[in-house]
Design a protein around this motif. Structure first.
Motif, mmCIF file in Angstrom:
data_model
loop_
_atom_site.group_PDB
_atom_site.id
_atom_site.type_symbol
_atom_site.label_atom_id
_atom_site.label_comp_id
_atom_site.label_asym_id
_atom_site.label_seq_id
_atom_site.Cartn_x
_atom_site.Cartn_y
_atom_site.Cartn_z
ATOM 1 N N LYS A 113 23.149 -9.061 -44.862
ATOM 2 C CA LYS A 113 21.809 -8.455 -44.911
ATOM 3 C C LYS A 113 20.730 -9.535 -44.868
ATOM 4 C CE LYS A 113 22.814 -4.184 -47.401
ATOM 5 N NZ LYS A 113 22.655 -3.470 -48.679
ATOM 6 N N ASP A 114 20.918 -10.595 -45.651
ATOM 7 C CA ASP A 114 19.944 -11.689 -45.663
ATOM 8 C C ASP A 114 19.858 -12.372 -44.296
ATOM 9 O OD1 ASP A 114 19.383 -11.222 -48.333
ATOM 10 O OD2 ASP A 114 20.603 -12.900 -49.067
ATOM 11 N N LEU A 115 21.011 -12.642 -43.699
ATOM 12 C CA LEU A 115 21.036 -13.359 -42.428
ATOM 13 C C LEU A 115 20.447 -12.551 -41.278
ATOM 14 C CD1 LEU A 115 24.568 -15.030 -42.562
ATOM 15 C CD2 LEU A 115 22.351 -16.133 -42.928
ATOM 16 N N ASP A 123 19.261 -6.348 -31.632
ATOM 17 C CA ASP A 123 19.884 -7.661 -31.857
ATOM 18 C C ASP A 123 21.189 -7.492 -32.637
ATOM 19 O OD1 ASP A 123 17.691 -8.920 -30.651
ATOM 20 O OD2 ASP A 123 16.725 -9.363 -32.579
ATOM 21 N N GLY A 124 21.141 -6.690 -33.673
ATOM 22 C CA GLY A 124 22.328 -6.453 -34.493
ATOM 23 C C GLY A 124 23.430 -5.777 -33.709
ATOM 24 N N GLU A 125 23.070 -4.779 -32.918
ATOM 25 C CA GLU A 125 24.071 -4.074 -32.113
ATOM 26 C C GLU A 125 24.691 -5.006 -31.072
ATOM 27 O OE1 GLU A 125 25.332 -1.061 -32.700
ATOM 28 O OE2 GLU A 125 24.006 -1.071 -34.452
ATOM 29 N N ARG A 126 23.882 -5.847 -30.461
ATOM 30 C CA ARG A 126 24.387 -6.799 -29.462
ATOM 31 C C ARG A 126 25.304 -7.830 -30.120
ATOM 32 N NH1 ARG A 126 26.407 -7.601 -24.933
ATOM 33 N NH2 ARG A 126 25.876 -9.528 -23.896
ATOM 34 N N LEU A 127 24.922 -8.305 -31.297
ATOM 35 C CA LEU A 127 25.763 -9.263 -32.016
ATOM 36 C C LEU A 127 27.112 -8.643 -32.364
ATOM 37 C CD1 LEU A 127 26.179 -12.027 -33.326
ATOM 38 C CD2 LEU A 127 25.024 -11.136 -35.370
ATOM 39 N N ILE A 128 27.103 -7.397 -32.789
ATOM 40 C CA ILE A 128 28.358 -6.698 -33.103
ATOM 41 C C ILE A 128 29.268 -6.666 -31.875
ATOM 42 C CG2 ILE A 128 29.344 -4.409 -33.598
ATOM 43 C CD1 ILE A 128 26.927 -4.019 -35.540
#
Length: 138
Positions: A113-115, A123-128
Protein backbone atom coordinates in the motif's frame (compact mmCIF):
# COMPACT_ATOMS: atom_id res chain seq x y z
CA UNK A 1 13.18 -1.04 -27.18
CA UNK A 2 13.62 -2.44 -23.68
CA UNK A 3 16.70 -1.15 -21.88
CA UNK A 4 17.88 -4.37 -20.23
CA UNK A 5 20.71 -2.69 -18.31
CA UNK A 6 18.36 -0.17 -16.68
CA UNK A 7 15.74 -2.83 -15.96
CA UNK A 8 18.40 -5.08 -14.44
CA UNK A 9 19.64 -2.26 -12.22
CA UNK A 10 16.11 -1.35 -11.07
CA UNK A 11 15.09 -4.94 -10.37
CA UNK A 12 18.31 -5.57 -8.44
CA UNK A 13 17.85 -2.38 -6.43
CA UNK A 14 14.24 -3.31 -5.64
CA UNK A 15 15.24 -6.85 -4.65
CA UNK A 16 17.97 -5.53 -2.35
CA UNK A 17 15.60 -3.07 -0.68
CA UNK A 18 12.87 -5.69 -0.33
CA UNK A 19 15.35 -8.20 1.13
CA UNK A 20 16.63 -5.65 3.62
CA UNK A 21 13.08 -4.76 4.65
CA UNK A 22 12.18 -8.45 4.99
CA UNK A 23 15.23 -9.17 7.14
CA UNK A 24 14.45 -6.26 9.46
CA UNK A 25 10.83 -7.35 9.85
CA UNK A 26 11.69 -11.02 10.42
CA UNK A 27 14.45 -10.15 12.89
CA UNK A 28 11.81 -8.76 15.25
CA UNK A 29 9.87 -12.07 15.29
CA UNK A 30 12.65 -14.23 16.70
CA UNK A 31 12.28 -16.68 13.81
CA UNK A 32 14.67 -17.14 10.90
CA UNK A 33 13.93 -15.83 7.43
CA UNK A 34 13.67 -19.43 6.17
CA UNK A 35 11.13 -20.26 8.88
CA UNK A 36 9.01 -17.23 8.06
CA UNK A 37 9.15 -18.05 4.33
CA UNK A 38 7.97 -21.58 5.10
CA UNK A 39 5.10 -20.19 7.17
CA UNK A 40 4.33 -17.74 4.38
CA UNK A 41 4.08 -20.47 1.72
CA UNK A 42 1.92 -22.69 3.91
CA UNK A 43 -0.28 -19.72 4.82
CA UNK A 44 -0.76 -18.84 1.16
CA UNK A 45 -1.23 -22.38 -0.18
CA UNK A 46 -2.60 -24.37 2.76
CA UNK A 47 -1.66 -27.94 3.54
CA UNK A 48 1.09 -29.26 1.24
CA UNK A 49 3.07 -32.43 0.76
CA UNK A 50 6.68 -32.04 1.84
CA UNK A 51 7.86 -32.38 -1.76
CA UNK A 52 5.43 -29.69 -2.96
CA UNK A 53 6.49 -27.33 -0.19
CA UNK A 54 10.19 -27.90 -0.93
CA UNK A 55 9.58 -27.10 -4.61
CA UNK A 56 7.71 -23.89 -3.77
CA UNK A 57 10.56 -22.83 -1.47
CA UNK A 58 13.24 -23.86 -3.96
CA UNK A 59 15.02 -26.14 -1.47
CA UNK A 60 15.65 -29.87 -1.10
CA UNK A 61 13.34 -32.07 0.94
CA UNK A 62 16.31 -32.80 3.23
CA UNK A 63 16.76 -29.10 3.99
CA UNK A 64 13.02 -28.74 4.42
CA UNK A 65 12.88 -31.63 6.89
CA UNK A 66 15.28 -29.78 9.22
CA UNK A 67 13.22 -26.61 8.85
CA UNK A 68 9.94 -28.41 9.55
CA UNK A 69 11.42 -30.05 12.67
CA UNK A 70 12.14 -26.59 14.09
CA UNK A 71 8.66 -25.32 13.21
CA UNK A 72 6.97 -28.39 14.71
CA UNK A 73 9.01 -27.92 17.90
CA UNK A 74 7.87 -24.28 18.01
CA UNK A 75 4.23 -25.45 17.57
CA UNK A 76 3.88 -23.46 14.32
CA UNK A 77 3.50 -26.40 11.93
CA UNK A 78 2.05 -29.87 12.21
CA UNK A 79 2.95 -32.98 10.22
CA UNK A 80 0.23 -35.39 9.22
CA UNK A 81 -0.05 -38.55 7.18
CA UNK A 82 -1.45 -37.84 3.73
CA UNK A 83 -5.09 -38.98 3.65
CA UNK A 84 -4.72 -40.84 0.32
CA UNK A 85 -1.04 -41.79 0.28
CA UNK A 86 0.31 -43.41 3.43
CA UNK A 87 3.89 -42.90 2.20
CA UNK A 88 3.49 -39.13 1.98
CA UNK A 89 3.59 -36.56 4.76
CA UNK A 90 1.69 -33.29 4.58
CA UNK A 91 2.37 -30.21 6.64
CA UNK A 92 0.08 -27.39 7.63
CA UNK A 93 0.11 -24.43 9.96
CA UNK A 94 -1.14 -24.69 13.51
CA UNK A 95 -3.35 -21.92 14.90
CA UNK A 96 -0.21 -20.21 16.19
CA UNK A 97 1.43 -20.56 12.78
CA UNK A 98 -1.69 -19.10 11.15
CA UNK A 99 -1.47 -16.10 13.45
CA UNK A 100 2.18 -15.49 12.54
CA UNK A 101 1.27 -15.75 8.85
CA UNK A 102 -1.61 -13.32 9.29
CA UNK A 103 0.61 -10.74 11.02
CA UNK A 104 3.48 -11.12 8.54
CA UNK A 105 1.13 -10.97 5.57
CA UNK A 106 -0.37 -7.75 6.91
CA UNK A 107 3.11 -6.22 7.03
CA UNK A 108 3.50 -7.09 3.34
CA UNK A 109 0.10 -5.61 2.51
CA UNK A 110 0.95 -2.41 4.37
CA UNK A 111 4.26 -2.16 2.50
CA UNK A 112 2.58 -2.65 -0.89
CA UNK A 113 0.00 0.00 0.00
CA UNK A 114 2.80 2.42 0.90
CA UNK A 115 4.81 1.63 -2.23
CA UNK A 116 1.83 2.05 -4.54
CA UNK A 117 0.09 4.97 -2.82
CA UNK A 118 0.96 7.37 -5.66
CA UNK A 119 0.01 4.96 -8.45
CA UNK A 120 -2.82 5.67 -10.82
CA UNK A 121 -5.26 2.70 -10.91
CA UNK A 122 -4.05 1.72 -14.38
CA UNK A 123 -0.43 1.71 -13.10
CA UNK A 124 -1.32 -0.90 -10.50
CA UNK A 125 -3.21 -3.05 -12.98
CA UNK A 126 -0.34 -2.88 -15.48
CA UNK A 127 2.19 -3.79 -12.78
CA UNK A 128 0.08 -6.80 -11.80
CA UNK A 129 0.03 -8.03 -15.40
CA UNK A 130 3.78 -7.50 -15.83
CA UNK A 131 4.59 -9.33 -12.59
CA UNK A 132 2.32 -12.22 -13.58
CA UNK A 133 4.22 -12.54 -16.87
CA UNK A 134 7.58 -12.38 -15.10
CA UNK A 135 6.53 -14.99 -12.52
CA UNK A 136 5.44 -17.38 -15.28
CA UNK A 137 8.99 -17.28 -16.65
CA UNK A 138 10.35 -18.79 -13.44
Amino acid sequence: MLNIETLNHLLTEFYDKMSSWELSVVKETGYSLAQVHTIEVLGNHGQLKMKELAEKLGITTGTLTVQIEKLVSANLVERLAHPNDRRAIVVSLTDEGQEIHKCHNQLHIDLVKDLTSNFEPEDGERLIEILKKMNREF
